[in-house]
Design an enzyme around this catalytic site. Sequence first.
Site, PDB file in Angstrom:
ATOM      1  N   ASP A   1      18.203   5.131   5.340  1.00 15.71           N
ATOM      2  CA  ASP A   1      18.992   4.178   4.558  1.00 15.71           C
ATOM      3  C   ASP A   1      20.414   4.081   5.114  1.00 15.71           C
ATOM      4  OD1 ASP A   1      19.663   2.356   2.643  1.00 15.71           O
ATOM      5  OD2 ASP A   1      19.761   3.786   0.985  1.00 15.71           O
TER       6      ASP A   1
ATOM      7  N   LEU B   1      34.786   9.873  -8.901  1.00 14.64           N
ATOM      8  CA  LEU B   1      34.976   9.188  -7.620  1.00 14.64           C
ATOM      9  C   LEU B   1      34.157   7.903  -7.536  1.00 14.64           C
ATOM     10  CD1 LEU B   1      34.698  12.307  -5.285  1.00 14.64           C
ATOM     11  CD2 LEU B   1      36.775  11.023  -5.788  1.00 14.64           C
TER      12      LEU B   1
ATOM     13  N   LYS C   1      27.965  15.709  -7.152  1.00 13.02           N
ATOM     14  CA  LYS C   1      27.125  14.633  -7.684  1.00 13.02           C
ATOM     15  C   LYS C   1      26.236  15.227  -8.769  1.00 13.02           C
ATOM     16  CE  LYS C   1      25.735  11.575  -4.499  1.00 13.02           C
ATOM     17  NZ  LYS C   1      24.914  10.934  -3.431  1.00 13.02           N
TER      18      LYS C   1
ATOM     19  N   LEU D   1      23.076   5.536  -7.185  1.00 13.70           N
ATOM     20  CA  LEU D   1      21.704   5.552  -7.675  1.00 13.70           C
ATOM     21  C   LEU D   1      21.369   6.824  -8.441  1.00 13.70           C
ATOM     22  CD1 LEU D   1      19.596   4.343  -4.643  1.00 13.70           C
ATOM     23  CD2 LEU D   1      19.577   3.388  -6.950  1.00 13.70           C
ATOM     24  N   PHE D   2      21.895   7.943  -7.939  1.00 11.10           N
ATOM     25  CA  PHE D   2      21.512   9.226  -8.527  1.00 11.10           C
ATOM     26  C   PHE D   2      22.389   9.641  -9.689  1.00 11.10           C
ATOM     27  CE2 PHE D   2      19.837  10.002  -4.106  1.00 11.10           C
ATOM     28  CZ  PHE D   2      18.501   9.988  -4.475  1.00 11.10           C
ATOM     29  N   GLY D   3      23.552   9.045  -9.801  1.00 10.37           N
ATOM     30  CA  GLY D   3      24.417   9.446 -10.914  1.00 10.37           C
ATOM     31  C   GLY D   3      25.879   9.441 -10.522  1.00 10.37           C
TER      32      GLY D   3
HETATM   33  P1  ADP Z   1      24.165   7.756  -4.777  1.00 13.17           P
HETATM   34  O1  ADP Z   1      23.701   8.543  -3.586  1.00 13.17           O
HETATM   35  O2  ADP Z   1      23.829   8.345  -6.090  1.00 13.17           O
HETATM   36  O3  ADP Z   1      23.806   6.308  -4.658  1.00 13.17           O
HETATM   37  P2  ADP Z   1      26.711   7.630  -3.561  1.00 13.17           P
HETATM   38  O4  ADP Z   1      26.566   8.731  -2.599  1.00 13.17           O
HETATM   39  O5  ADP Z   1      26.584   6.238  -3.045  1.00 13.17           O
HETATM   40  O6  ADP Z   1      25.743   7.823  -4.759  1.00 13.17           O
HETATM   41  O7  ADP Z   1      28.105   7.807  -4.283  1.00 13.17           O
HETATM   42  C1  ADP Z   1      28.626   6.868  -5.174  1.00 13.17           C
HETATM   43  C2  ADP Z   1      30.110   6.677  -4.922  1.00 13.17           C
HETATM   44  O8  ADP Z   1      30.806   7.914  -5.141  1.00 13.17           O
HETATM   45  C3  ADP Z   1      30.416   6.302  -3.489  1.00 13.17           C
HETATM   46  O9  ADP Z   1      30.385   4.923  -3.318  1.00 13.17           O
HETATM   47  C4  ADP Z   1      31.803   6.869  -3.292  1.00 13.17           C
HETATM   48  O10 ADP Z   1      32.778   5.975  -3.772  1.00 13.17           O
HETATM   49  C5  ADP Z   1      31.810   8.099  -4.163  1.00 13.17           C
HETATM   50  N1  ADP Z   1      31.488   9.291  -3.380  1.00 13.17           N
HETATM   51  C6  ADP Z   1      30.258   9.797  -3.148  1.00 13.17           C
HETATM   52  N2  ADP Z   1      30.307  10.902  -2.380  1.00 13.17           N
HETATM   53  C7  ADP Z   1      31.608  11.109  -2.110  1.00 13.17           C
HETATM   54  C8  ADP Z   1      32.330  12.102  -1.344  1.00 13.17           C
HETATM   55  N3  ADP Z   1      31.680  13.079  -0.718  1.00 13.17           N
HETATM   56  N4  ADP Z   1      33.651  12.005  -1.264  1.00 13.17           N
HETATM   57  C9  ADP Z   1      34.296  10.983  -1.895  1.00 13.17           C
HETATM   58  N5  ADP Z   1      33.688  10.039  -2.621  1.00 13.17           N
HETATM   59  C10 ADP Z   1      32.366  10.075  -2.741  1.00 13.17           C
END
Ligand code: ADP
Length: 569
Positions: free
Chosen positions: A427, A314, A336, A318-320
């Site tokens: 954030d 998807l 994630k 930052l975390f992966g």
């Molecule tokens: P991190 O917290 O590691 O920075 P994000 O939460 O920003 O990661 O997730 C990265 C990308 O993955 C998001 O920009 C989105 O496109 C996708 N994504 C994350 N969580 C979801 C979710 N629950 N449903 C659909 N897409 C998601």
Amino acid sequence: MNFNTILEEILIKRSQQKKKTSPLNYKERLFVLTKSVLTYYEGRAEKKYRKGFIDISKIKCVEIVKNDDGVIPCQNKYPFQVVHDANTLYIFAPSPQSRDRWVKKLKEEIKNNNNIMIKYHPKFWADGSYQCCRQTEKLAPGCEKYNLFESSKCSSDSVVVMSEGYIPSNYVTGKKSNNLDQYEWYCRNTNRSKAEQLLRTEDKEGGFMVRDSSQPGLYTVSLYTKFGGEGSSGFRHYHIKETATSPKKYYLAEKHAFGSIPEIIEYHKHNAAGLVTRLRYPVSTKGKNAPTTAGFSYEKWEINPSELTFMRELGSGLFGVVRLGKWRAQYKVAIKAIREGAMCEEDFIEEAKVMMKLTHPKLVQLYGVCTQQKPIYIVTEFMERGCLLNFLRQRQGHFSRDMLLSMCQDVCEGMEYLERNSFIHRDLAARNCLVNEAGVVKVSDFGMARYVLDDQYTSSSGAKFPVKWCPPEVFNYSRFSSKSDVWSFGVLMWEVFTEGRMPFEKNTNYEVVTMVTRGHRLHRPKLASKYLYEVMLRCWQEKPEGRPSFEDLLRTIDELVECEETFGR
Ligand code: ADP
């Protein structure tokens, strides 16, 4: 009536619409409840008139249906639901008393079932989505905590269903009750010194338990704090007090009285409200190595990774990497996988237990974690349309102002819930909100900034620190609060009304610090009315106390939404 019959009455049943195309109809049926089955007949209770039945052991939830606004298209106006297997049966009773009776008796019969839902949908499934949370999958996990032992409040019905009471009488009275035994925090036969010993051994901030008080019939909450009072660690023992009212209520802090002990505990898990700290961590005398495989269930934050299947990617953050997946081959979820070294995992896992209990239709639900492996996984609600920032950017020029305002309203509702539960996001930004199939925007990644290990992100002078979303007290002194979230919310409104522009596009973080300190603020987006821009400016008051709360903001935005609906544009 057969002597096995517990209840029997003519009620109205809504068709189950197992196929998408089948029509919605309402039919009178004779319902008969026995210990083992709930059967419905056409006319008479004879086998040849039997239209359907549900095994009691398969029922996962029985509850009234909240229907504050909708019209009920049949003569019986008091709906309740019976969730079993993959279906929900909606049944309509002729009076509140009849409905109470059915819900109460059914709840009693299912109380030993091992598949009881943790969360359920308080409103109808209608027109392809749940009216409560707008999720469009019939099997979507529930959006509100289900409480088998209490009645659900139904705002539209004037009759107080509590009078007869769904709560087994031994549950809330001072009498010793077996029912508390199901809670991990309840420690029967534990005296003060044993409690202190257990809490000290765990040594967790906010470690707590509920135990029998030395005064027979009463209960005590024992709480441990590492940073209590005058900087010393210590124990506090609070009696759960009872009001003199009828029915009795219970409280630790007088202003916050509840009908049952589990409700008090739930409240103080999120609110210190006079206690030395929140009830953060249940400490138990019960088996420490209870199976941790059950995910989606009470107090279980572990999801068994073998029950997850992985589908497409998807995105990544930052975390992966985040992937779409399924849990138990049924529920769509986002998974994630945490990159090695990206997260302070131990602290996060501890906090995840608290975060899982934050439940609101405008928050991306955390379902659980897989921590017995590397990489660890975080499993959350799946949001079909991805992150709000991209959603805005990809559809520029296609949004009406109402749509933009409604996005802000969604976020504000989620944030007001966090504020009410004293939870700081840290954030908030369009990149940390997600959009579902129905276009509902939900707040995501709340509190997660605390677990990032990347200096460039965590230090206010780091290149990745979100300076453009931060008020002065954060970029100067890292002083986070709900009011610093309010500042970020103002920036998020700006992002929404510019359809995804970067704030202070042409400036570096360093320049923004100087500009904002001198009183410079983001300009008014073309799509934002003057009034709306004033709301943003209020969020950007230099002093935190000068900013509105999310509660205030929500009221303002709700009023705006109403005006726009009334007067159009
Ligand atoms: P991190 O917290 O590691 O920075 P994000 O939460 O920003 O990661 O997730 C990265 C990308 O993955 C998001 O920009 C989105 O496109 C996708 N994504 C994350 N969580 C979801 C979710 N629950 N449903 C659909 N897409 C998601």
